[in-house]
Design a protein around this motif. Structure first.
Motif, short mmCIF file in Angstrom:
data_model
loop_
_atom_site.label_atom_id
_atom_site.label_comp_id
_atom_site.label_asym_id
_atom_site.label_seq_id
_atom_site.Cartn_x
_atom_site.Cartn_y
_atom_site.Cartn_z
N ILE A 14 17.30 -9.69 18.83
CA ILE A 14 17.21 -10.03 20.34
C ILE A 14 17.38 -11.68 20.47
O ILE A 14 17.09 -12.05 21.55
N ARG A 15 17.73 -12.32 19.33
CA ARG A 15 18.20 -13.65 19.32
C ARG A 15 16.86 -14.51 19.51
O ARG A 15 17.00 -15.54 20.79
N GLY A 17 14.90 -16.23 17.77
CA GLY A 17 14.93 -17.57 16.85
C GLY A 17 13.73 -17.65 16.05
O GLY A 17 13.63 -18.82 15.47
N ILE A 18 12.95 -16.58 16.10
CA ILE A 18 11.76 -16.84 15.12
C ILE A 18 12.01 -16.83 13.79
O ILE A 18 11.42 -17.71 12.92
N CYS A 19 13.00 -16.11 13.25
CA CYS A 19 13.46 -16.23 11.84
C CYS A 19 13.66 -17.58 11.58
O CYS A 19 13.66 -18.36 10.38
N CYS A 54 9.83 -10.78 12.47
CA CYS A 54 10.82 -10.34 13.27
C CYS A 54 10.51 -9.29 14.18
O CYS A 54 10.26 -8.19 14.10
N PRO A 55 10.61 -9.61 15.56
CA PRO A 55 10.06 -8.60 16.67
C PRO A 55 10.95 -7.51 16.54
O PRO A 55 10.47 -6.49 17.17
N ILE A 59 15.75 -7.54 10.12
CA ILE A 59 16.34 -8.04 8.77
C ILE A 59 16.07 -7.44 7.51
O ILE A 59 15.02 -6.74 7.45
S1 SF4 Z 1 13.54 -13.00 14.23
FE1 SF4 Z 1 14.90 -11.04 14.29
S2 SF4 Z 1 15.22 -10.67 16.49
FE2 SF4 Z 1 14.58 -12.82 16.14
S3 SF4 Z 1 16.53 -13.89 16.14
FE3 SF4 Z 1 15.71 -13.46 13.92
S4 SF4 Z 1 16.66 -11.56 13.37
FE4 SF4 Z 1 16.85 -11.76 15.46
#
Ligand code: SF4
Length: 62
Positions: A14-15, A17-19, A54-55, A59
């Motif tokens: 869902i982009r 950005g947490i990762c 990652c919500p 990953i």
């Molecule tokens: S944490 Fe997961 S959902 Fe969010 S940007 Fe990264 S890969 Fe995508």
């Protein structure tokens, strides 16, 4: 040093950005706004944290 390989399922990502926030050694933004996985030697501890947080649970380690 242990190598790692991670991949992101860009269909379910869902982009958020947490990762990238948690593990910038491994994850970054592409020019088009998708998550990219950086090539690197060793397996940073933060990779596990990014996977756990990652919500979208998208990953995976290969
Ligand atoms: S944490 Fe997961 S959902 Fe969010 S940007 Fe990264 S890969 Fe995508």
């Amino acid at each position: 040093m242990e190598d790692y390989a991670a991949e992101v399922d860009l269909v379910t990502c869902i982009r958020c950005g947490i990762c990238i926030e948690l593990c910038p050694e491994v994850f970054g933004w592409s020019a088009t706004g998708f998550v990219v996985v950086r090539e690197s030697e060793g397996r940073p501890d933060c990779l596990e944290e990014a996977i756990r947080n990652c919500p979208a649970d998208c990953i995976r380690e290969r």
